[in-house]
Design a protein around this motif. Structure first.
Motif, PDB file in Angstrom:
ATOM      1  N   GLY A 167       0.810  -1.196   0.000  1.00  0.00           N
ATOM      2  CA  GLY A 167       0.000   0.000   0.000  1.00  0.00           C
ATOM      3  C   GLY A 167       0.850   1.255   0.000  1.00  0.00           C
ATOM      4  O   GLY A 167       2.043   1.231  -0.324  1.00  0.00           O
ATOM      5  N   GLN A 168       0.252   2.372   0.372  1.00  0.00           N
ATOM      6  CA  GLN A 168       0.919   3.667   0.388  1.00  0.00           C
ATOM      7  C   GLN A 168       0.898   4.244   1.800  1.00  0.00           C
ATOM      8  O   GLN A 168      -0.151   4.258   2.454  1.00  0.00           O
ATOM      9  CB  GLN A 168       0.211   4.653  -0.558  1.00  0.00           C
ATOM     10  CG  GLN A 168       0.836   6.047  -0.587  1.00  0.00           C
ATOM     11  CD  GLN A 168      -0.025   7.054  -1.344  1.00  0.00           C
ATOM     12  OE1 GLN A 168      -1.247   7.005  -1.293  1.00  0.00           O
ATOM     13  NE2 GLN A 168       0.621   7.971  -2.053  1.00  0.00           N
ATOM     14  N   THR A 169       2.056   4.704   2.262  1.00  0.00           N
ATOM     15  CA  THR A 169       2.152   5.315   3.583  1.00  0.00           C
ATOM     16  C   THR A 169       2.769   6.705   3.440  1.00  0.00           C
ATOM     17  O   THR A 169       3.823   6.858   2.808  1.00  0.00           O
ATOM     18  CB  THR A 169       3.000   4.471   4.544  1.00  0.00           C
ATOM     19  OG1 THR A 169       2.454   3.153   4.639  1.00  0.00           O
ATOM     20  CG2 THR A 169       3.035   5.099   5.931  1.00  0.00           C
ATOM     21  N   LEU A 170       2.130   7.689   4.034  1.00  0.00           N
ATOM     22  CA  LEU A 170       2.623   9.062   4.048  1.00  0.00           C
ATOM     23  C   LEU A 170       2.658   9.521   5.493  1.00  0.00           C
ATOM     24  O   LEU A 170       1.791   9.156   6.298  1.00  0.00           O
ATOM     25  CB  LEU A 170       1.702   9.978   3.238  1.00  0.00           C
ATOM     26  CG  LEU A 170       1.459   9.584   1.781  1.00  0.00           C
ATOM     27  CD1 LEU A 170       0.293  10.377   1.206  1.00  0.00           C
ATOM     28  CD2 LEU A 170       2.721   9.818   0.952  1.00  0.00           C
ATOM     29  N   GLY A 171       3.663  10.345   5.839  1.00  0.00           N
ATOM     30  CA  GLY A 171       3.755  10.754   7.229  1.00  0.00           C
ATOM     31  C   GLY A 171       4.427  12.086   7.426  1.00  0.00           C
ATOM     32  O   GLY A 171       4.899  12.738   6.492  1.00  0.00           O
ATOM     33  N   ILE A 172       4.471  12.475   8.672  1.00  0.00           N
ATOM     34  CA  ILE A 172       5.008  13.745   9.093  1.00  0.00           C
ATOM     35  C   ILE A 172       6.518  13.807   8.840  1.00  0.00           C
ATOM     36  O   ILE A 172       7.215  12.785   8.924  1.00  0.00           O
ATOM     37  CB  ILE A 172       4.685  13.981  10.586  1.00  0.00           C
ATOM     38  CG1 ILE A 172       4.966  15.428  11.005  1.00  0.00           C
ATOM     39  CG2 ILE A 172       5.451  13.003  11.469  1.00  0.00           C
ATOM     40  CD1 ILE A 172       4.403  15.747  12.389  1.00  0.00           C
ATOM     41  N   ARG A 173       6.999  14.986   8.494  1.00  0.00           N
ATOM     42  CA  ARG A 173       8.440  15.229   8.373  1.00  0.00           C
ATOM     43  C   ARG A 173       8.843  16.200   9.468  1.00  0.00           C
ATOM     44  O   ARG A 173       8.231  17.239   9.666  1.00  0.00           O
ATOM     45  CB  ARG A 173       8.777  15.823   6.999  1.00  0.00           C
ATOM     46  CG  ARG A 173      10.255  16.209   6.834  1.00  0.00           C
ATOM     47  CD  ARG A 173      10.566  16.473   5.372  1.00  0.00           C
ATOM     48  NE  ARG A 173       9.785  17.568   4.821  1.00  0.00           N
ATOM     49  CZ  ARG A 173      10.186  18.856   4.817  1.00  0.00           C
ATOM     50  NH1 ARG A 173      11.336  19.197   5.344  1.00  0.00           N
ATOM     51  NH2 ARG A 173       9.420  19.778   4.265  1.00  0.00           N
ATOM     52  N   GLY A 174       9.900  15.864  10.188  1.00  0.00           N
ATOM     53  CA  GLY A 174      10.328  16.701  11.302  1.00  0.00           C
ATOM     54  C   GLY A 174       9.832  16.140  12.621  1.00  0.00           C
ATOM     55  O   GLY A 174       8.905  15.328  12.675  1.00  0.00           O
ATOM     56  N   GLY A 175      10.456  16.575  13.706  1.00  0.00           N
ATOM     57  CA  GLY A 175      10.152  16.029  15.016  1.00  0.00           C
ATOM     58  C   GLY A 175       9.188  16.898  15.809  1.00  0.00           C
ATOM     59  O   GLY A 175       8.977  18.071  15.509  1.00  0.00           O
ATOM     60  N   PHE A 176       8.599  16.287  16.832  1.00  0.00           N
ATOM     61  CA  PHE A 176       7.754  17.038  17.759  1.00  0.00           C
ATOM     62  C   PHE A 176       7.773  16.357  19.122  1.00  0.00           C
ATOM     63  O   PHE A 176       8.126  15.183  19.249  1.00  0.00           O
ATOM     64  CB  PHE A 176       6.314  17.157  17.238  1.00  0.00           C
ATOM     65  CG  PHE A 176       5.557  15.852  17.162  1.00  0.00           C
ATOM     66  CD1 PHE A 176       4.731  15.449  18.201  1.00  0.00           C
ATOM     67  CD2 PHE A 176       5.668  15.037  16.043  1.00  0.00           C
ATOM     68  CE1 PHE A 176       4.032  14.252  18.124  1.00  0.00           C
ATOM     69  CE2 PHE A 176       4.965  13.842  15.962  1.00  0.00           C
ATOM     70  CZ  PHE A 176       4.145  13.442  17.006  1.00  0.00           C
ATOM     71  N   SER A 177       7.422  17.125  20.133  1.00  0.00           N
ATOM     72  CA  SER A 177       7.341  16.606  21.491  1.00  0.00           C
ATOM     73  C   SER A 177       5.915  16.176  21.790  1.00  0.00           C
ATOM     74  O   SER A 177       4.955  16.791  21.321  1.00  0.00           O
ATOM     75  CB  SER A 177       7.764  17.682  22.501  1.00  0.00           C
ATOM     76  OG  SER A 177       9.088  18.112  22.266  1.00  0.00           O
ATOM     77  N   TYR A 178       5.774  15.124  22.579  1.00  0.00           N
ATOM     78  CA  TYR A 178       4.458  14.602  22.938  1.00  0.00           C
ATOM     79  C   TYR A 178       3.972  15.281  24.213  1.00  0.00           C
ATOM     80  O   TYR A 178       4.458  15.018  25.313  1.00  0.00           O
ATOM     81  CB  TYR A 178       4.528  13.091  23.129  1.00  0.00           C
ATOM     82  CG  TYR A 178       3.240  12.466  23.620  1.00  0.00           C
ATOM     83  CD1 TYR A 178       2.070  12.561  22.864  1.00  0.00           C
ATOM     84  CD2 TYR A 178       3.184  11.784  24.836  1.00  0.00           C
ATOM     85  CE1 TYR A 178       0.878  11.986  23.309  1.00  0.00           C
ATOM     86  CE2 TYR A 178       2.008  11.201  25.284  1.00  0.00           C
ATOM     87  CZ  TYR A 178       0.862  11.312  24.518  1.00  0.00           C
ATOM     88  OH  TYR A 178      -0.310  10.744  24.963  1.00  0.00           O
ATOM     89  N   PHE A 179       3.005  16.186  24.056  1.00  0.00           N
ATOM     90  CA  PHE A 179       2.361  16.835  25.193  1.00  0.00           C
ATOM     91  C   PHE A 179       1.080  16.078  25.522  1.00  0.00           C
ATOM     92  O   PHE A 179       0.325  15.692  24.630  1.00  0.00           O
ATOM     93  CB  PHE A 179       2.039  18.293  24.857  1.00  0.00           C
ATOM     94  CG  PHE A 179       3.237  19.200  24.885  1.00  0.00           C
ATOM     95  CD1 PHE A 179       3.501  19.989  26.002  1.00  0.00           C
ATOM     96  CD2 PHE A 179       4.101  19.265  23.801  1.00  0.00           C
ATOM     97  CE1 PHE A 179       4.604  20.829  26.026  1.00  0.00           C
ATOM     98  CE2 PHE A 179       5.204  20.100  23.817  1.00  0.00           C
ATOM     99  CZ  PHE A 179       5.457  20.888  24.934  1.00  0.00           C
TER     100      PHE A 179
END
Length: 234
Positions: free
Chosen positions: A44-56
């Motif tokens: 299939g096809q997977t697309l996702g976030i680029r760059g990091g983030f903190s989990y609040f």
């Protein structure tokens, strides 16, 4: 300048004058909680976030917001992502600072400051706009699983690889969408980061095991009208 309790001081009461105070959290926030999660199907096809983030999440900074603060926490995670994409490590506003911004904007009355009132995707857009002058697209979805809405979500991840804040009328629990997956058979999944965790997470795997970070088939979302805030960070 920051006040004695670590919150921002507007000075002339203008949102543009806000200086977000540096933060000292009791424990390090988890970074990129979705990183170890496998795709829900092979192929299939997977697309996702680029760059990091903190989990609040609930209570992560000592502010006890369980039961009402999920919109603020999703916004804080989104802001941490914007900061990273812009190459800086600027402090993320606290819940009191977010409330100050919305009062100064005139979106909320003075009694909102210090309240336990919820915020939604529109308020999240206002705060991002004030802090970063960054465009966002508000997507109103009467059916989250409609082909038109899913095509727009897929297009967003193709172009921006970004962070979507989402809330619903029936499904009132705010959450983030940080990925999109279409199986070989055409079933669509969204990668959810849920801020409703309470306590101190020991690892990314704990969040996955307990369902706070998960791939959710779109047909399993509650029937509701949803509002999505798509952050158009270049």
């Amino acid at each position: 300048m920051a006040t004695a309790n670590g919150d921002a001081d507007f000075g002339d009461s203008s949102p543009a004058s806000l200086k977000i105070a540096p933060k000292d959290y009791a424990y390090p926030l988890l970074e990129d909680p979705q990183r170890t999660l496998a795709t829900p199907t092979e192929g299939g096809q997977t697309l996702g976030i680029r760059g990091g983030f903190s989990y609040f999440h609930y209570g992560c900074d000592g502010h006890q917001d369980a039961g009402w603060g999920c919109g603020y926490r999703t916004l804080q995670s989104a802001i941490s992502w914007v900061n990273r994409r812009r190459g800086g490590l600027e402090p993320v506003p606290s819940i009191p600072e977010i409330q100050q911004i919305l009062v100064a904007l005139g979106d909320k009355g003075p009694r909102f400051q210090g309240s336990r009132d919820w915020i939604g995707t529109l308020e999240e857009f206002y705060v991002i706009d004030v802090l970063y002058q960054l465009p966002c697209r508000i997507l109103h979805a009467t059916e989250l699983g409609s082909p038109e809405v899913l095509a727009q979500i897929r297009s967003y991840f193709e172009k921006h690889q970004g962070f979507i804040a989402m809330g619903g009328l029936t499904d009132t629990a705010s959450k983030a969408i940080v990925g999109y997956h279409s199986s070989a058979e055409g079933r669509i999944f969204l990668l959810i980061v849920d801020p409703h965790f309470e306590g101190v997470p020991s690892s990314r795997q704990q969040l996955v095991d307990e369902g706070y970070v998960r791939w959710t088939p779109v047909d399993e979302f509650p029937a509701s009208t949803y509002n999505l805030c798509l952050i158009l960070q270049p």
